[in-house]
Scaffold this motif. Structure first.
Motif, PDB file in Angstrom:
ATOM      1  N   ALA A 217      -0.684  14.792 -16.287  1.00 41.23           N
ATOM      2  CA  ALA A 217      -1.269  13.535 -15.811  1.00 41.23           C
ATOM      3  C   ALA A 217      -2.618  13.795 -15.171  1.00 41.23           C
ATOM      4  CB  ALA A 217      -0.335  12.862 -14.817  1.00 41.23           C
ATOM      5  N   CYS A 218      -3.560  12.897 -15.394  1.00 38.73           N
ATOM      6  CA  CYS A 218      -4.876  12.984 -14.772  1.00 38.73           C
ATOM      7  C   CYS A 218      -5.298  11.592 -14.318  1.00 38.73           C
ATOM      8  CB  CYS A 218      -5.902  13.586 -15.724  1.00 38.73           C
ATOM      9  SG  CYS A 218      -6.026  12.743 -17.315  1.00 38.73           S
ATOM     10  N   LEU A 219      -6.267  11.561 -13.403  1.00 41.21           N
ATOM     11  CA  LEU A 219      -6.657  10.314 -12.756  1.00 41.21           C
ATOM     12  C   LEU A 219      -8.101   9.972 -13.095  1.00 41.21           C
ATOM     13  CD1 LEU A 219      -5.842   8.102 -10.649  1.00 41.21           C
ATOM     14  CD2 LEU A 219      -6.882   9.567  -8.912  1.00 41.21           C
ATOM     15  N   GLY A 220      -8.314   8.721 -13.498  1.00 33.68           N
ATOM     16  CA  GLY A 220      -9.656   8.224 -13.751  1.00 33.68           C
ATOM     17  C   GLY A 220      -9.989   7.107 -12.784  1.00 33.68           C
ATOM     18  N   ILE A 221     -11.189   7.138 -12.220  1.00 32.51           N
ATOM     19  CA  ILE A 221     -11.582   6.117 -11.256  1.00 32.51           C
ATOM     20  C   ILE A 221     -12.763   5.325 -11.801  1.00 32.51           C
ATOM     21  CG2 ILE A 221     -10.693   7.364  -9.264  1.00 32.51           C
ATOM     22  CD1 ILE A 221     -13.489   8.325  -8.688  1.00 32.51           C
ATOM     23  N   SER A 222     -12.836   4.069 -11.449  1.00 33.46           N
ATOM     24  CA  SER A 222     -13.879   3.169 -11.933  1.00 33.46           C
ATOM     25  C   SER A 222     -15.192   3.472 -11.235  1.00 33.46           C
ATOM     26  CB  SER A 222     -13.458   1.717 -11.680  1.00 33.46           C
ATOM     27  OG  SER A 222     -14.522   0.837 -11.924  1.00 33.46           O
ATOM     28  N   MET A 223     -16.215   3.807 -12.008  1.00 34.24           N
ATOM     29  CA  MET A 223     -17.492   4.168 -11.409  1.00 34.24           C
ATOM     30  C   MET A 223     -18.277   2.982 -10.870  1.00 34.24           C
ATOM     31  SD  MET A 223     -17.008   7.209 -11.391  1.00 34.24           S
ATOM     32  CE  MET A 223     -18.457   7.534 -10.394  1.00 34.24           C
ATOM     33  N   PRO A 224     -18.236   1.794 -11.476  1.00 33.80           N
ATOM     34  CA  PRO A 224     -18.877   0.663 -10.803  1.00 33.80           C
ATOM     35  C   PRO A 224     -18.310   0.417  -9.413  1.00 33.80           C
ATOM     36  CG  PRO A 224     -18.460   0.122 -13.092  1.00 33.80           C
ATOM     37  CD  PRO A 224     -17.769   1.424 -12.828  1.00 33.80           C
ATOM     38  N   ASP A 225     -17.003   0.643  -9.252  1.00 32.93           N
ATOM     39  CA  ASP A 225     -16.397   0.477  -7.933  1.00 32.93           C
ATOM     40  C   ASP A 225     -16.841   1.574  -6.977  1.00 32.93           C
ATOM     41  OD1 ASP A 225     -15.059  -1.746  -8.876  1.00 32.93           O
ATOM     42  OD2 ASP A 225     -13.267  -0.624  -9.418  1.00 32.93           O
TER      43      ASP A 225
ATOM     44  N   VAL B  51       0.839  -1.200   0.000  1.00 32.95           N
ATOM     45  CA  VAL B  51       0.000   0.000   0.000  1.00 32.95           C
ATOM     46  C   VAL B  51       0.874   1.251   0.000  1.00 32.95           C
ATOM     47  CG1 VAL B  51      -1.651   1.341   1.361  1.00 32.95           C
ATOM     48  CG2 VAL B  51      -1.971  -1.113   1.080  1.00 32.95           C
ATOM     49  N   GLU B  52       1.872   1.270   0.861  1.00 35.07           N
ATOM     50  CA  GLU B  52       2.763   2.428   0.940  1.00 35.07           C
ATOM     51  C   GLU B  52       3.515   2.636  -0.376  1.00 35.07           C
ATOM     52  OE1 GLU B  52       5.196   1.450   4.231  1.00 35.07           O
ATOM     53  OE2 GLU B  52       3.572   1.573   5.722  1.00 35.07           O
ATOM     54  N   ASN B  53       3.991   1.537  -0.946  1.00 27.33           N
ATOM     55  CA  ASN B  53       4.738   1.657  -2.196  1.00 27.33           C
ATOM     56  C   ASN B  53       3.840   2.071  -3.357  1.00 27.33           C
ATOM     57  OD1 ASN B  53       6.979   0.830  -0.756  1.00 27.33           O
ATOM     58  ND2 ASN B  53       6.820  -1.304  -1.385  1.00 27.33           N
ATOM     59  N   LEU B  54       2.614   1.559  -3.352  1.00 25.07           N
ATOM     60  CA  LEU B  54       1.679   1.927  -4.410  1.00 25.07           C
ATOM     61  C   LEU B  54       1.322   3.403  -4.324  1.00 25.07           C
ATOM     62  CD1 LEU B  54      -0.131   1.076  -6.768  1.00 25.07           C
ATOM     63  CD2 LEU B  54      -1.890   0.448  -5.099  1.00 25.07           C
ATOM     64  N   ALA B  55       1.154   3.914  -3.109  1.00 23.73           N
ATOM     65  CA  ALA B  55       0.876   5.345  -2.941  1.00 23.73           C
ATOM     66  C   ALA B  55       2.027   6.182  -3.498  1.00 23.73           C
ATOM     67  CB  ALA B  55       0.644   5.663  -1.468  1.00 23.73           C
ATOM     68  N   THR B  56       3.254   5.733  -3.275  1.00 25.58           N
ATOM     69  CA  THR B  56       4.409   6.453  -3.814  1.00 25.58           C
ATOM     70  C   THR B  56       4.400   6.439  -5.336  1.00 25.58           C
ATOM     71  OG1 THR B  56       5.710   5.821  -1.868  1.00 25.58           O
ATOM     72  CG2 THR B  56       6.928   6.571  -3.799  1.00 25.58           C
ATOM     73  N   LEU B  57       4.087   5.282  -5.927  1.00 19.12           N
ATOM     74  CA  LEU B  57       4.074   5.181  -7.382  1.00 19.12           C
ATOM     75  C   LEU B  57       2.958   6.024  -7.984  1.00 19.12           C
ATOM     76  CD1 LEU B  57       5.227   3.951  -9.948  1.00 19.12           C
ATOM     77  CD2 LEU B  57       3.744   1.963  -9.585  1.00 19.12           C
ATOM     78  N   LEU B  58       1.773   6.010  -7.369  1.00 20.01           N
ATOM     79  CA  LEU B  58       0.670   6.826  -7.874  1.00 20.01           C
ATOM     80  C   LEU B  58       1.004   8.309  -7.788  1.00 20.01           C
ATOM     81  CD1 LEU B  58      -2.507   4.974  -6.577  1.00 20.01           C
ATOM     82  CD2 LEU B  58      -2.190   5.854  -8.886  1.00 20.01           C
TER      83      LEU B  58
ATOM     84  N   TYR C 252       1.086   8.338 -25.981  1.00 18.37           N
ATOM     85  CA  TYR C 252       0.262   8.573 -24.801  1.00 18.37           C
ATOM     86  C   TYR C 252       0.284   7.301 -23.958  1.00 18.37           C
ATOM     87  CZ  TYR C 252      -1.403  12.368 -27.756  1.00 18.37           C
ATOM     88  OH  TYR C 252      -1.460  13.466 -28.579  1.00 18.37           O
ATOM     89  N   TRP C 253       0.280   7.485 -22.658  1.00 20.70           N
ATOM     90  CA  TRP C 253       0.336   6.320 -21.791  1.00 20.70           C
ATOM     91  C   TRP C 253      -0.837   6.303 -20.823  1.00 20.70           C
ATOM     92  CZ3 TRP C 253       0.893   7.165 -16.499  1.00 20.70           C
ATOM     93  CH2 TRP C 253       1.383   8.419 -16.112  1.00 20.70           C
ATOM     94  N   SER C 254      -1.350   5.133 -20.591  1.00 19.46           N
ATOM     95  CA  SER C 254      -2.385   4.881 -19.595  1.00 19.46           C
ATOM     96  C   SER C 254      -1.876   3.761 -18.692  1.00 19.46           C
ATOM     97  CB  SER C 254      -3.700   4.442 -20.251  1.00 19.46           C
ATOM     98  OG  SER C 254      -4.125   5.370 -21.222  1.00 19.46           O
ATOM     99  N   TRP C 255      -1.980   3.989 -17.390  1.00 17.41           N
ATOM    100  CA  TRP C 255      -1.475   2.976 -16.446  1.00 17.41           C
ATOM    101  C   TRP C 255      -2.562   2.715 -15.409  1.00 17.41           C
ATOM    102  CZ3 TRP C 255       4.105   3.244 -13.977  1.00 17.41           C
ATOM    103  CH2 TRP C 255       4.528   1.940 -13.686  1.00 17.41           C
ATOM    104  N   ARG C 256      -3.214   1.575 -15.526  1.00 14.36           N
ATOM    105  CA  ARG C 256      -4.221   1.171 -14.547  1.00 14.36           C
ATOM    106  C   ARG C 256      -3.485   0.557 -13.370  1.00 14.36           C
ATOM    107  NH1 ARG C 256      -7.903  -2.583 -17.293  1.00 14.36           N
ATOM    108  NH2 ARG C 256      -8.649  -0.704 -18.324  1.00 14.36           N
ATOM    109  N   LEU C 257      -3.261   1.377 -12.352  1.00 13.10           N
ATOM    110  CA  LEU C 257      -2.366   0.979 -11.265  1.00 13.10           C
ATOM    111  C   LEU C 257      -3.073   0.208 -10.159  1.00 13.10           C
ATOM    112  CD1 LEU C 257      -0.063   4.098 -11.015  1.00 13.10           C
ATOM    113  CD2 LEU C 257       0.622   1.776 -11.565  1.00 13.10           C
ATOM    114  N   ILE C 258      -4.358   0.442  -9.962  1.00 12.34           N
ATOM    115  CA  ILE C 258      -5.101  -0.324  -8.951  1.00 12.34           C
ATOM    116  C   ILE C 258      -6.116  -1.192  -9.692  1.00 12.34           C
ATOM    117  CG2 ILE C 258      -6.550  -0.226  -6.898  1.00 12.34           C
ATOM    118  CD1 ILE C 258      -5.420   2.438  -6.214  1.00 12.34           C
ATOM    119  N   ASP C 259      -5.833  -2.449  -9.764  1.00 12.83           N
ATOM    120  CA  ASP C 259      -6.710  -3.409 -10.443  1.00 12.83           C
ATOM    121  C   ASP C 259      -6.381  -4.782  -9.887  1.00 12.83           C
ATOM    122  OD1 ASP C 259      -8.478  -4.651 -12.073  1.00 12.83           O
ATOM    123  OD2 ASP C 259      -7.303  -4.451 -13.907  1.00 12.83           O
TER     124      ASP C 259
END
Length: 886
Positions: free
Chosen positions: A63-71, A47-54, A232-239
């Motif tokens: 950079a912009c952030l997209g979140i999953s609406m079903p979630d 969790v800590e490392n993922l927060a750093t990467l995000l 252009y890059w897209s990185w789905r980091l939480i999945d």
């Protein structure tokens, strides 16, 4: 004749053609790869490392952030369920649109504290906006990204303790799967490289040095990265995904040559206007097949993907590449190339357009022929032609996919990036599952196969000993029958115990086969359920479904699995046959012994009858003569005087005396033989003494296992004391093994000593019987100590004694590499340290030295080198070089 194309490298990392050949041209490209990691290994750290990467990704330009609406809808529903309240009507309507009310809520108390009123209200605003726009992913403002990221990390941290609580994987997955998000931005090579350097410079000294060295990779040349444009890059980091009960996170990185047309991958509201116009579409750069291949392989895969991977590793997020037989199962790589003119029929790629896609097949799939047997084809989602090739080496297995559009959709149709999302997501999960399942099956096969080999050698020796006993029995002296019978009975007992182990292992092998078949069935079912797939007409190669079911990992374990099943079946039959043979031989030898005893009893009976007859006759005659009046005065009435008067003949008197004395001596001898037999049956048995030693050793192992569980559940101070107690148990276990080794050595040397005895001794007991008896005793004790040893021994020095000194008495080691490494891992010694220890003791020179030492000396030397279960006394850095006393 077409002139050859002259190729040169431009500043963008793509080769330009000074003269482009006629043929298929391409104007869109993409590369996608998802590198998974096991989340449950260290969830709080992840969790800590993922927060750093995000945070690092969101700091990159635009950079912009997209979140999953079903979630988000699921999270809102769960928060209200936890508080017992009901959402407003418009929020309830939005929840209905995402279909979350059809599933039961997850009551997680921390939700109400983490997603407080203001945050919950903001989530509801996003939900209503997304529901109206029918968005699956909602792209939020940068100022909102920070608090959403903070709240999400708090939620993920709150789940960390659940991984150690034994919570069902399905329930845990439902909790952790409510936070999917994607970061999108245009690629700026120079800025991204600079931000990576800043990230590395903020690490500790050792980590900084290691990662700075990695940045010298020629693929990460700053100037070369800065020259790559229009990416252009897209990185789905939480999945997250649930793979056979294991929670894995699969960050999916996608690189695009154009701004994606799907809101899943990029915000459509921020899309540049020129990219949405017809003029913008026509202005797209066109590539030849060679250029497109180099763009995908060198610029996207080799350069940009490596850059983002270095950032991920610098943040401390490793990768899960399930390993089987020292082969890494790497994630699949997807290359997408869209021609400017999409063919009407998908089979055209295999027919008329086959030469045009050859450069892509050669570079991306590393194949010289798109119709080769190792290239699989399929039509996915009705608009994507997928070619799959497995690239294998001695170190790794990597599936590669080439995706080609099969139809030109209308402007109102679903963007092809949506189909790419579904295809890559499901196939990445499937390929990872195959590697995970293969490792699982291979892990089950390895110990069973190792033990089957050890047991097979044992049964071969027992079979030889049984055959020799059959040869010895007919000619063996009657006094040797009892000793042979005793050894056979002891061997039969340990063989029955070994038979139980083999039967259990056979059952385990059947379960592994069943598990493998279930994995195949579940893979087939998942592919049929999630992939809209069909074969490409007129393409004779393997279709994608068959290729996946016959993928390299599955095929790798298929052969050893079949071999294991055959070997266990043969072992089961062999041990049963040997047990029956021993029982038959024991019955025959018992019959011989009973016959000998019957004859001995008959002889004793004859002696007793004769003695009774003589005594009876003497008593009768004595009584008659005593009452006779003719007896001279003063005559004696003892038996010999009576005989003298009765027979009157000196010869008859002498014969009667000798007969009486012979009968008396026979009775004494018979009584002596019975007494010796009685003492022999009740003498202290060497087997009993050895078995007690083995039992004491096993008791030490069991106690160590109990202490180990206590140590893992105790506080640090208390655990340190328990570690010391386990180390003392190790010393005691080694002492017991030293005594057992002495007994084994006596049996091993017995035959050699008997050969030096003189000829009269051999007449008492034939040398062949003595030699057989010594070997049989050694075999019996070896089975008891080695073949029936515990599978997990957490006492490192005792384990090393069994592993490396068992060859003092047999040609094979008693502990397989797998059992050795696993025992050490259970004891808290890491797998690399276990491998270091085994590699240090295995060279021929060190093995020779180990054989020269007795058990105590070897164990003491190991202790001096820091081979111990106590963590702070362990010194793996010394486990190298020659093994000498210090």
């Amino acid at each position: 004749m077409e002139e050859p194309t002259t190729i040169k490298r431009d500043s963008r990392g793509v080769r330009e053609a000074t003269q482009l050949p006629d043929g298929l041209r391409f104007d869109r490209a993409a590369m996608l790869v998802g590198r998974s990691l096991y989340w449950g290994v260290s969830p709080q750290t992840h969790v800590e490392n993922l927060a750093t990467l995000l945070g690092w990704c969101l700091s990159l330009p635009a950079a912009c952030l997209g979140i999953s609406m079903p979630d988000v809808a699921t999270l809102i529903r769960d928060v209200y369920a936890s508080t017992g309240e009901s959402p407003a009507a418009d929020v309830q309507e939005a929840l209905e649109r995402y279909g979350v009310n059809s599933r039961p809520a997850i009551l997680w108390p921390p939700d109400a504290d983490i997603w407080k009123e203001q945050r919950l209200a903001r989530l509801e605003e996003w939900l209503k906006q997304a529901a109206q726009a029918k968005e699956r992913v909602h792209w939020i403002d940068p100022q909102d990204a920070n608090w959403w990221l903070s709240a999400t990390m708090q939620s993920l941290s709150s789940y960390a303790l659940l991984f150690a609580s034994g919570m069902a994987g399905r329930d845990l997955f439902r909790l952790i799967g409510r936070h999917d998000c994607t970061v999108f931005a245009p690629f700026d090579g120079a800025a991204t490289f600079d931000r990576l350097v800043q990230l590395v410079m903020g690490l500790g000294h050792e980590q900084r040095a290691r990662h700075m060295e990695a940045l010298t990779d020629p693929r990460l040349d700053r100037a070369g990265l800065a020259a790559i444009g229009s990416v252009y890059w897209s990185w789905r980091l939480i999945d997250f995904a649930n793979v056979d009960g294991s929670i894995v996170c699969t960050p999916m990185l996608a690189l695009w040559s154009e701004w994606p047309s799907s809101g899943i991958w990029a915000p459509q509201s921020h899309k540049p206007q020129q990219a949405q116009t017809l003029a913008g579409l026509l202005a797209r750069r066109q590539y030849s097949a060679d250029e497109m291949a180099l763009l995908l392989e060198e610029s996207y895969w080799q350069r940009i993907e490596t850059l983002f991977s270095r950032a991920r590793f610098a943040c401390g997020l490793g990768v899960a590449e399930p390993e089987f037989a020292e082969i890494e199962s790497r994630p699949p790589v997807f290359f997408f190339a869209a021609p400017t003119e999409v063919p009407i029929k998908p089979e055209e790629y295999a027919e008329s357009l086959r030469p045009s896609i050859m450069p892509l097949v050669r570079t991306c799939l590393r194949s010289t022929d798109p119709l080769a047997n190792h290239v699989a084809w399929a039509l996915l989602e009705g608009d994507l032609v997928a070619l799959r090739r497995e690239v294998s080496s001695q170190r790794a297995f990597e599936p590669r996919y080439l995706l080609l559009p099969a139809s030109a959709k209308s402007p109102t149709a679903r963007p092809i990036e949506d189909d790419i999302d579904r295809v890559t997501d499901s196939l990445t999960f499937l390929e990872f599952s195959i590697g995970h399942e293969t490792r699982d099956v291979d892990t089950d096969i390895d110990p069973l196969a190792s033990r089957a080999g050890i047991w097979g050698g044992t049964l071969d020796v027992v079979n030889t000993l049984t055959g020799e006993a059959i040869d010895l029995l007919p000619s063996a002296h009657k006094s040797s029958l009892g000793r042979i019978n005793e050894r056979l009975a002891a061997i039969h007992l340990v063989i029955r115990n070994l038979q139980t182990r083999i039967e259990t292992a056979t059952s385990d092998a059947v379960q592994v086969v069943r598990k493998y078949d279930n994995y195949l069935d579940s893979t087939d079912e998942y592919f049929r359920r999630t992939a809209t797939s069909s074969s490409v007409p007129h393409v004779p190669t393997l279709n994608l479904r068959e290729a996946i079911l016959n993928s390299y990992p599955y095929q790798y374990v298929k052969t050893p699995l079949e071999s294991l099943r055959t070997a266990m079946s043969q072992l089961n039959s062999e041990v049963e046959r040997i047990s029956d043979s021993l029982k038959t031989i024991l019955d025959l030898s018992d019959r011989s012994i009973r016959g000998f005893s019957s004859r001995l009893n008959g002889i004793a009976g004859v002696f007793i009858a004769l003695l009774a007859l003589l005594v009876g006759v003497a008593q009768v005659l004595g009584a008659q003569n005593a009452s006779s009046s003719s007896a001279p005065p003063g005559s004696s009435n003892n038996i010999f005087d009576i005989l003298n008067r009765f027979f009157q003949s000196p010869e008859l008197i002498l014969g009667a005396r000798l007969l009486f004395e012979g009968v008396a001596l026979g009775l004494i001898a018979t009584a002596l033989l019975y007494g010796l037999e009685w003492l022999y049956q009740r003498r202290p048995r060497q087997r009993h003494k050895f078995i007690k030693g083995v039992q004491r050793f096993r008791a030490q192992v069991d106690t160590a296992n109990t202490y180990l569980q206590r140590a893992k559940a105790s506080e640090q101070g208390e655990a340190a004391e328990i570690w010391k107690q386990i180390d003392e148990l190790d010393d005691e276990a080694v002492r017991i093994l030293g005594d057992l080794w002495k007994e084994l050595r006596k049996s091993a040397e017995a035959g050699d000593k008997d050969q030096k005895k003189n000829q009269p001794a051999r007449k008492i007991q034939p040398r062949s019987v003595r030699e057989w008896e010594a070997r049989a005793r050694l075999m019996e004790h070896a089975i008891e100590l080695f073949d029936l040893a515990p599978t997990t021994i957490v006492l490192p020095r005792a384990l090393c004694v069994l592993r490396f000194k068992s060859t003092d008495f047999q040609s094979r080691t008693a502990i397989s590499d797998w059992d050795f490494d696993r025992s050490l891992r259970v004891a808290g010694i890491s797998l690399p340290q276990a491998g270091t220890l085994r590699s240090w003791l295995s060279p021929f020179e060190n093995l020779q030295q180990i054989q020269k030492w007795d058990v105590a000396t070897f164990a003491q030397t190991l202790k001096e080198y820091g081979v111990t279960i106590v963590p702070d006394q362990r010194t793996p850095d010394r486990w190298e070089g020659p093994l000498t006393r210090r």
